[in-house]
Design a protein around this motif. Structure first.
Motif, short mmCIF file in Angstrom:
data_model
loop_
_atom_site.label_atom_id
_atom_site.label_comp_id
_atom_site.label_asym_id
_atom_site.label_seq_id
_atom_site.Cartn_x
_atom_site.Cartn_y
_atom_site.Cartn_z
N LYS A 134 0.43 -9.33 5.22
CA LYS A 134 -0.33 -8.77 4.10
C LYS A 134 -0.14 -7.26 4.07
N ASP A 135 -0.48 -6.69 2.93
CA ASP A 135 -0.37 -5.25 2.75
C ASP A 135 -1.69 -4.72 2.23
N SER A 136 -2.26 -3.76 2.94
CA SER A 136 -3.57 -3.21 2.56
C SER A 136 -3.48 -2.26 1.38
N LEU A 137 -2.28 -2.01 0.88
CA LEU A 137 -2.12 -1.12 -0.28
C LEU A 137 -2.95 -1.61 -1.45
N TYR A 138 -2.99 -2.94 -1.64
CA TYR A 138 -3.67 -3.49 -2.81
C TYR A 138 -5.19 -3.46 -2.63
N LEU A 139 -5.63 -3.34 -1.37
CA LEU A 139 -7.06 -3.18 -1.11
C LEU A 139 -7.48 -1.72 -1.23
N HIS A 140 -6.52 -0.82 -0.95
CA HIS A 140 -6.79 0.62 -1.02
C HIS A 140 -5.71 1.27 -1.88
N PRO A 141 -5.82 1.14 -3.19
CA PRO A 141 -4.78 1.65 -4.09
C PRO A 141 -4.61 3.17 -4.01
N ASN A 142 -5.56 3.88 -3.47
CA ASN A 142 -5.45 5.34 -3.37
C ASN A 142 -4.98 5.76 -1.98
N SER A 143 -4.07 5.00 -1.41
CA SER A 143 -3.60 5.27 -0.05
C SER A 143 -2.51 6.32 0.00
N GLY A 144 -2.16 6.91 -1.11
CA GLY A 144 -1.14 7.95 -1.12
C GLY A 144 0.25 7.46 -1.46
N VAL A 145 0.42 6.15 -1.67
CA VAL A 145 1.71 5.59 -2.05
C VAL A 145 1.94 5.82 -3.53
N SER A 146 3.08 6.39 -3.87
CA SER A 146 3.37 6.68 -5.28
C SER A 146 4.79 6.24 -5.61
N GLY A 147 5.08 6.16 -6.89
CA GLY A 147 6.42 5.82 -7.34
C GLY A 147 6.71 4.34 -7.42
N ASN A 149 6.69 0.49 -9.00
CA ASN A 149 6.78 -0.14 -10.30
C ASN A 149 5.38 -0.58 -10.75
N LYS A 150 5.00 -0.23 -11.98
CA LYS A 150 3.65 -0.55 -12.48
C LYS A 150 3.41 -2.06 -12.49
N GLN A 151 4.46 -2.81 -12.81
CA GLN A 151 4.29 -4.26 -12.86
C GLN A 151 4.04 -4.84 -11.46
N LEU A 152 4.55 -4.16 -10.43
CA LEU A 152 4.28 -4.60 -9.07
C LEU A 152 2.81 -4.41 -8.75
N LEU A 153 2.25 -3.29 -9.14
CA LEU A 153 0.82 -3.03 -8.89
C LEU A 153 -0.06 -4.00 -9.68
N ASP A 154 0.39 -4.36 -10.87
CA ASP A 154 -0.39 -5.28 -11.69
C ASP A 154 -0.46 -6.68 -11.06
N LEU A 155 0.53 -7.02 -10.23
CA LEU A 155 0.52 -8.34 -9.60
C LEU A 155 -0.63 -8.47 -8.60
N LYS A 156 -0.95 -7.35 -7.93
CA LYS A 156 -2.02 -7.33 -6.93
C LYS A 156 -1.85 -8.46 -5.91
N ASP A 157 -0.60 -8.62 -5.46
CA ASP A 157 -0.27 -9.66 -4.49
C ASP A 157 -0.23 -9.02 -3.09
N PHE A 250 12.59 -9.26 -6.90
CA PHE A 250 12.31 -8.07 -6.09
C PHE A 250 13.29 -6.93 -6.41
N TYR A 251 14.49 -7.27 -6.86
CA TYR A 251 15.39 -6.22 -7.33
C TYR A 251 14.74 -5.49 -8.51
N TYR A 252 14.09 -6.27 -9.36
CA TYR A 252 13.46 -5.68 -10.55
C TYR A 252 12.18 -4.92 -10.18
N LEU A 253 11.33 -5.55 -9.36
CA LEU A 253 10.04 -4.94 -9.05
C LEU A 253 10.17 -3.69 -8.17
N SER A 254 11.28 -3.54 -7.46
CA SER A 254 11.45 -2.35 -6.62
C SER A 254 12.08 -1.18 -7.38
N MET A 255 12.41 -1.38 -8.65
CA MET A 255 12.99 -0.29 -9.44
C MET A 255 11.99 0.85 -9.60
N THR A 256 12.50 2.05 -9.63
CA THR A 256 11.68 3.24 -9.85
C THR A 256 12.19 3.95 -11.10
#
Length: 440
Positions: A134-147, A149-157, A250-256
């Protein structure tokens, strides 16, 4: 005339068929052909012919009349269970590697017992059956990770791991501009196995946890996501715990914003680097032009003890982009001068703008058969081993110096004693007696 032309044509076709490189892709789900289409395209663009088969196919053969049919195997079947109906078993796969071929293994959170036993052969251990990443990024969206893909964040997986923790090796595994996405199972490595090394590890946000109890097994960089294994014969095995890491999704979701093309996304670049390394396109070294001489520049069959010796070796690195060999640049090449045990271990220097590494030293005061040995092991690069025998002889009887400077005081003392003895003898024999009797 027509018959001879047909024969020539068939020979021409068979020659190129023999020259082509062939890859066997073992699947447990035909849908993976479509979900990972860009990954297969990357392999085809490298000049490989691909043969897709279900891992349980009864007609799978690795050899034909004693010759291997495939140059490498991509094991894309994490749920495969061994069957005696074909040649796919651990023993045959290990022999495939020992006989000079490469293997890429894709695992998942559903990895079967067979897959776990297979990767154990290379010092890799998948996490427990009930574990999940698991990744705690989705529990703490303000963890300093930037850049991202917006659609990746929308998945909240929470099961999609993001990581930049990739081993950086020049010209092999390059640090991506963005984050690499991963969804699968974590791994642990055998610390006693010197042939296995991590390529991609978990980032600070990731952790491996038990589904049933919620117990955290490991976290951060302790979680290994992708690993490389280089055998003693320089054959390469890549062990992944995810089938999604090289998927079109994942090729698509990792695009910046900087990488708006799917084949230029961090995941695509990373998977291409994996293929290049696994298929022996990067990290390939060779040596040539080994030579040695004394300080006078003379190469002799036998050197003398306490002579000054010079050793040279050229090390080259393969560049697949130009299909040529270029100078290998490093500062960690060492030369060992060995009889039974190393007498010297010398750091080698590189001649400016040349592939030549050299070392200069004085031979020990010990005669016998010695070896110049360059045994070079660097993570990610093919191993180099060069051994050159040379005898060391003692001084001949007429090669010792007539007079040793440090013994001059002893030489002088001998002549002083001799002169004193002669003077005493002369005085004793010819000297006048001045002693008078007491009665006089």
């Amino acid at each position: 005339m027509m018959k001879s032309e047909i024969i020539i044509f068939l020979l021409f076709i068979s020659f190129f068929a023999y020259q082509s490189k062939k890859t066997l892709v073992l699947l447990d789900d035909w849908n993976n052909v479509e979900t990972n289409s860009l990954f297969w395209k990357q392999i085809i663009d490298m000049g490989y012919e691909m043969d897709f088969k279900m891992a349980i196919d009864k007609e799978i053969k690795l050899t034909n009349f004693g010759e291997y049919i495939y140059d490498n195997i991509i094991f894309f079947a994490p749920t495969f269970t061994e069957t005696k109906k074909n040649e796919i078993n651990i023993q045959n796969l290990l022999k495939f590697i020992d006989d000079g071929h490469d293997l890429m293994i894709f695992g998942s959170s559903d990895a079967s017992k067979f897959m776990r036993e297979l990767v154990n052969e290379f010092g890799v251990d998948y996490d427990d059956y009930d574990s999940e990443l698991k990744d705690s990024l989705y529990l703490h969206p303000n963890s300093g990770v930037s850049g991202l893909n917006k659609q990746l964040l929308d998945l909240k997986d929470e099961e999609i791991i993001i990581s930049k923790n990739i081993i950086g090796i020049t010209n092999i595994f390059n640090k991506p501009n963005g984050y690499i996405l991963y969804k699968g199972i974590g791994m642990d490595l055998d610390p006693q196995n010197k042939y296995i090394f991590p390529i991609l590890s978990g980032d600070k946000n990731s952790y491996s946890v038990s589904k049933s109890t919620g117990e955290v097994y490991s976290n951060g960089e302790h979680i290994k996501l992708v690993n490389g294994y280089q055998a003693r014969n320089n054959r390469r095995i890549v062990v992944l715990g995810s089938t999604d890491i090289c998927s079109d999704k994942f090729y698509y979701l990792s695009m910046t914003e900087e990488n708006k093309k799917m084949l230029e996304s961090p995941n695509a670049i990373f998977c291409q680097d994996l293929l290049n390394w696994n298929f022996q396109r990067t990290g390939i070294l060779k040596y040539e032009n080994v030579r040695h001489n004394n300080n006078e520049g003379k190469t002799l069959e036998t050197y003398r003890i306490k002579d000054y010796l010079e050793y040279y070796i050229d090390i080259l690195e393969y560049d697949y982009k130009t299909n040529s060999w270029k100078n290998y640049e490093s500062d960690d090449v060492q030369l060992s001068f060995i009889m039974m045990n190393p007498y010297y271990i010398n750091q080698m220097r590189r001649l400016y703008n040349k592939p030549t590494y050299y070392a200069k030293f004085r031979a020990p005061e010990k005669h016998g058969v010695f070896k110049f040995i360059v045994d070079y092991h660097r993570t990610g690069y093919s191993y180099i081993f060069s051994s050159t025998k040379i005898p060391l002889r003692p001084f001949y009887h007429n090669e010792y110096p007539r007079f040793i400077p440090c013994a001059y005081p002893y030489y002088v003392s001998v002549f002083v004693i001799l002169g004193a003895f002669i003077l005493f003898s002369i005085l004793f024999l010819y000297g006048k007696e001045n002693i008078k009797p007491k009665n006089e």
